[in-house]
Write a protein that holds these residues in place. Structure first.
Motif, short mmCIF file in Angstrom:
data_model
loop_
_atom_site.label_atom_id
_atom_site.label_comp_id
_atom_site.label_asym_id
_atom_site.label_seq_id
_atom_site.Cartn_x
_atom_site.Cartn_y
_atom_site.Cartn_z
N ASP A 148 0.77 -1.28 -0.13
CA ASP A 148 -0.54 0.35 0.03
C ASP A 148 1.03 1.31 0.39
OD1 ASP A 148 -2.38 -1.27 -0.30
OD2 ASP A 148 -2.24 -1.35 2.20
N ARG A 149 2.17 1.25 0.46
CA ARG A 149 2.63 3.25 0.72
C ARG A 149 3.68 2.67 -0.80
NH1 ARG A 149 5.22 5.56 4.56
NH2 ARG A 149 2.48 5.34 5.57
N LEU A 150 4.16 1.08 -1.10
CA LEU A 150 4.45 2.04 -2.89
C LEU A 150 3.53 2.55 -3.29
CD1 LEU A 150 6.41 -1.44 -3.08
CD2 LEU A 150 7.73 1.20 -3.21
N ALA A 151 2.50 1.67 -3.46
CA ALA A 151 1.27 2.34 -4.05
C ALA A 151 0.88 4.11 -4.16
CB ALA A 151 -0.22 1.18 -4.12
N GLN A 152 1.12 4.14 -2.80
CA GLN A 152 0.92 5.61 -2.41
C GLN A 152 2.01 6.83 -3.52
OE1 GLN A 152 0.04 6.14 2.00
NE2 GLN A 152 -1.00 4.56 1.54
N ILE A 153 3.32 5.86 -2.97
CA ILE A 153 4.39 7.07 -3.78
C ILE A 153 4.88 6.52 -5.18
CG2 ILE A 153 5.63 6.93 -1.63
CD1 ILE A 153 7.20 4.84 -1.52
N GLY A 154 3.63 6.31 -6.10
CA GLY A 154 3.67 5.20 -6.89
C GLY A 154 3.78 3.79 -8.11
N PHE A 155 4.30 3.38 -6.81
CA PHE A 155 4.49 2.29 -7.77
C PHE A 155 3.66 1.03 -7.35
CE2 PHE A 155 8.31 4.91 -7.31
CZ PHE A 155 9.26 4.75 -7.82
N PRO A 156 2.81 0.95 -7.67
CA PRO A 156 1.76 -0.28 -7.49
C PRO A 156 2.02 -1.25 -7.50
CG PRO A 156 1.26 0.88 -9.99
CD PRO A 156 1.89 2.13 -9.26
N VAL A 157 1.85 -2.21 -6.53
CA VAL A 157 1.90 -3.35 -6.59
C VAL A 157 0.87 -3.98 -7.09
CG1 VAL A 157 2.48 -5.29 -5.06
CG2 VAL A 157 3.43 -3.26 -4.41
N GLU A 158 1.47 -4.84 -8.39
CA GLU A 158 0.21 -5.84 -8.63
C GLU A 158 0.02 -7.45 -8.92
OE1 GLU A 158 1.85 -6.19 -12.94
OE2 GLU A 158 1.74 -4.66 -13.92
N GLU A 159 1.40 -7.80 -7.55
CA GLU A 159 0.86 -8.76 -6.75
C GLU A 159 1.73 -8.95 -5.65
OE1 GLU A 159 0.12 -14.03 -8.42
OE2 GLU A 159 0.63 -12.21 -9.54
N ILE A 160 1.14 -9.34 -4.75
CA ILE A 160 2.19 -10.23 -3.55
C ILE A 160 2.04 -11.58 -4.16
CG2 ILE A 160 2.10 -10.35 -0.94
CD1 ILE A 160 0.87 -7.05 -1.03
N PHE A 161 3.13 -12.05 -4.17
CA PHE A 161 3.20 -13.73 -3.83
C PHE A 161 3.64 -13.93 -2.43
CE2 PHE A 161 4.51 -12.29 -8.15
CZ PHE A 161 4.51 -13.11 -9.26
N LYS A 162 2.66 -15.07 -2.21
CA LYS A 162 2.88 -15.47 -0.74
C LYS A 162 3.99 -16.10 -0.81
CE LYS A 162 -0.13 -12.63 1.04
NZ LYS A 162 -0.08 -11.77 2.67
N ARG A 163 4.63 -16.53 0.59
CA ARG A 163 5.86 -17.41 0.46
C ARG A 163 4.93 -18.62 1.49
NH1 ARG A 163 9.57 -19.77 -1.23
NH2 ARG A 163 11.07 -19.69 0.96
N PRO A 164 5.09 -19.56 1.56
CA PRO A 164 4.98 -20.82 2.92
C PRO A 164 5.28 -20.74 3.72
CG PRO A 164 6.35 -22.02 0.74
CD PRO A 164 6.68 -20.09 0.40
#
Length: 787
Positions: A23-39
């Motif tokens: 969310d913080r990255l998106a707020q400063i102009g770097f949207p996150v397309e996906e979060i790859f969850k670690r097992p």
């Protein structure tokens, strides 16, 4: 770009919640397309094999004593074949949680195993990228430490979207810098980059010659005592999490630095550089070079190469050459950290059909300072691997500070709607590396950091202030907008087209007017000739928005590829052709997918359906029926494509999509598409009422045998011309090909409606008119009646 959070934590302290970081990255102009969850992983310790013996009751099992520190030893059984005494490994203890299993006590042929030796796959890593069997941790690991914490295997991986104007952020350290500024926490730099490349003279180094202005800076550095082998596990894991396959310690260092710093590197086998001389020059006409992947390219002066005295050894910014490749026998290497013209690299990439992680960065014109950062970071990592570091040879323009930007403080209020003091502006900019000095009471001098070449005017500075302050603080006020009249004729034409297509069962979509290299790649993948020339955006927001679309069909294929069932779609939009000025066209296009029918290959019911829809649409828009004439168009089936003409002017086209392109887009069904240029349509002809004849018509059906190349439309027009005013209607309603029609011929079934306006037509008159029509058809086409 994949950014492992554990790697980011090397440089900045971050919260535990991955979503909060995204969310913080998106707020400063770097949207996150996906979060790859670690097992979820737990209970995995660093251990060392103390003893190893054959299982007394099983030939394929080994039993080991594993030292896990604190005077604790575990008895572990394994079927792996790549284990030996004194190896440092990861061992899952009783109760440990692995991706698909929890470890419990178990007996293996009478032996009670107190744990399990771990492979890469059991740590949630791609097994094919690591050793086959038990994962080797290497030296330096403290026995008993938690493997997951030591290697940061619990941290998720972010897929971050980086805009084309921010190549400085296409790296782990670049994103960490942005996050440190956003969270207002200290930034830690990678070891080695704070100092310039090692100075001095290397008597056995290479000479560098820059013959092209498209290389602004070139850092070359020799390293001896190289031992090519396996990289440290921590580096291999980070590369794998970032989507890069580990190869060897030398190659992995170049990839690691590129991902961490953002500067692509290349290593040459020093012994294989002819004349100890590297030249950056234009390729010679017809010069050939084989790249590291074994592909041979024929070059021209439009290609920029790095050559030695024997010839080209690398495609600048794209890929290295096979002749100077680092191999297992290499003992001395030369590092290349260069700064190339982004436009030159991009043109080469498109012309050669070659796109790499290096070209994705070079084509954005990197900051020259990154060459020094990359070289010094690589030198530190290679030294850690035991290499001897020799003085660097730097050629090209010196690193110069960027010119100051005069920044009126009032610009923040004018552009963002809220005011900030000079001190607040400085607090937002300095964590990003900007130097802020007071010029006057209401003006500042701002110098962008050396890696931020995208900031050159006051408006750019305001954007940086907005990012750091937060776009949420911008007032939600609707600005005053002037009205703009839309020509009613254009609007009504487009609305009418949409209504017709909706009535035919099509659903409207809206696709992007911009696309990336993927369209060319799909055409190349299908084996078709190069795609149409494309209008290129000078400053695209991302690689996926570099080109203006030349047609609506690629957007249709992308959409239909995602549909699980057959669909009918249409779009009214604009297409663009490169010219001066840009040739912009208003297009109505439609497409559908459908399962194949059981019919002869020369017959296509779906194509006839598409033709009928096109005729209905043109009839509604112009009041006229278009002529349908066979043509060949790129991307369409060579035998099922036609142009739509009115008064001999092409206004559109229809056709079945080329099966090779259907496969390239992975469509589940056959696909058909059509488009009409709305600006080429003539004005609509107003329909006039014609009173029907008071006298009945005579119906006749004919079975005509004609050559295969004669179209149904030609037969209909010829009959109408021969029959004159007494031929009230003519329609070809069936086609037959087979032995009864003869080789090279086909049979067309035609329905005629014949009549007079002044009296009832007799059978004799009708028969005579049919004979006149048959005579005309025989003279023009060699047509005969089917017997």
């Amino acid at each position: 770009m994949r950014a492992p959070i554990g790697w980011l934590r090397d440089f900045v302290d971050l919260p535990a919640d991955s979503q909060a970081i995204a969310d913080r990255l998106a707020q400063i102009g770097f949207p996150v397309e996906e979060i790859f969850k670690r097992p979820t992983l737990s209970g995995i310790l660093i251990g060392k094999i103390a003893t190893l013996e054959r299982h007394p009751n099983a030939d394929r099992l080994l039993v080991a004593t594993v030292d896990v520190g604190n005077d604790r030893r575990l008895n572990v059984a394994t079927a792996a074949t790549n284990v030996a005494v004194d190896q440092t490994i990861a061992v899952a203890t009783i109760g440990a949680q692995l991706p698909d299993v929890r470890i419990e006590r178990r007996k293996m042929r009478g032996f009670e195993s107190e744990g399990m030796m771990i492979s890469a796959d059991e740590l949630g890593l791609p097994a094919e990228w690591f050793e086959d069997g038990i994962l080797q941790l290497g030296g330096g690991a403290k026995l008993g430490d938690d493997v997951v914490e030591s290697l940061r295997l619990q941290d998720d991986v972010l897929d971050v979207e980086i805009t084309a104007n921010r190549p400085d952020a296409m790296s782990i350290f670049g994103l960490a810098r942005e996050l440190a500024a956003a969270y207002r926490v200290p930034l830690r730099s990678p070891a080695g980059i704070a100092s310039p490349p090692l100075g001095g003279v290397d008597s056995q180094g290479v000479q560098i010659t820059l013959e092209s202005k498209d290389c602004a800076r070139f850092v070359a550095q020799r390293f001896s005592n190289i031992r090519v082998g396996v990289s440290p596990l921590w580096m291999r894991i980070r590369l794998a999490l970032a989507g890069q396959r580990p190869i060897s310690n030398v190659v992995d260092v170049s990839n690691y630095v590129m991902l961490e710093i953002g500067q692509p590197l290349h290593f040459y086998d020093a012994a294989r550089i002819s004349g100890r001389h590297l030249i950056v020059r234009d390729a010679r006409e017809g010069e050939e070079m084989t790249t590291l992947d074994g592909t041979k390219y024929k070059l021209s002066p439009s290609h920029l190469v790095i050559a030695d005295d024997d010839g080209a050894q690398g495609l600048a910014g794209l890929k290295g050459g096979q002749e100077t490749e680092v191999t297992a026998q290499t003992s001395s290497i030369v590092l290349e950290a260069a700064n190339f013209s982004g436009a030159r690299v991009r043109r080469m990439s498109v012309a050669l059909g070659l796109r790499t992680e290096a070209s994705a960065r070079h084509e954005k014109t990197l900051a020259p300072i990154l060459t020094d950062f990359g070289a010094t970071r690589a030198a530190r990592l290679l030294a850690d691997e035991g290499a001897t570091v020799h003085p660097a040879h730097v050629v090209g323009a010196p690193i110069a500070e960027l010119p100051p930007i005069e920044f009126p403080v009032r610009e923040v209020k004018r552009l963002l709607g809220f005011a900030l003091s000079s001190e607040q502006i400085a607090q937002n900019l300095e964590p990003l590396g900007f130097a802020v000095k007071r010029r006057s009471s209401d003006s500042l001098d701002i110098v962008a950091p050396l890696w931020r070449r995208d900031v050159s005017v006051a408006a750019d500075v305001v954007e940086e202030v907005a990012r750091m302050t937060g776009y949420d603080n911008v007032p939600a006020e609707i600005p005053a907008l002037g009205t703009r009249d839309i020509p009613s004729t254009d609007y009504l034409l487009e609305r009418s087209a949409a209504e017709v297509l909706r009535s035919l069962g099509y659903a409207e979509i809206v696709s992007y007017s911009l696309h990336g290299p993927r369209v060319r790649e799909k055409f190349a993948q299908s084996g078709l000739a190069p795609h149409l020339p494309l209008a290129e955006v000078l400053n695209p927001l991302s690689e996926d928005q570099r080109y203006l679309r030349a047609g609506l069909e690629p957007g249709f294929l992308d959409y239909l590829a995602r549909a699980r069932d057959p669909m009918k779609i249409f779009e009214i939009g604009h297409t663009f052709a490169p010219s001066e000025p840009i040739d912009e066209r208003a297009i109505v296009g439609w497409a559908f997918t459908a399962p194949p029918l059981d019919e002869p290959p020369w017959s296509d019911t779906r194509f006839r359906k598409l033709k009928g829809h096109a005729e209905a649409l043109v009839q509604q828009l112009t009041g006229r029926k278009p002529e349908v004439r066979p043509v060949e168009l790129l991307g369409f089936h060579p035998g099922k494509t036609a142009a739509l003409l009115i008064d001999e002017r092409q206004v559109g086209h229809i056709g079945a999509i080329d099966p090779r392109l259907v496969n390239a887009y992975e469509l589940r069904w056959l696909a058909y598409a059509a488009s009409i240029d709305l600006r080429k349509l003539p004005p609509k002809v107003t329909a006039r009422f014609l009173a029907p004849s008071r006298f009945p018509t005579v119906q006749r059906d004919l079975a005509l045998v004609v050559p295969l190349e004669v179209s149904a439309a030609d037969v209909e027009s010829s009959i109408a011309a021969a029959g004159g005013a007494r031929c009230k209607a003519v329609q070809v309603f069936d086609e037959y090909r087979g032995p009864q029609a003869g080789a090279g011929r086909k049979s067309l079934a035609v329905h005629l409606a014949l009549g007079r306006d002044d009296a009832t037509m007799t059978d004799a008159q009708a028969d005579q008119l049919v004979q006149d029509v048959l005579k005309s058809l025989h003279q023009r086409f060699g047509a005969t009646l089917r017997r």
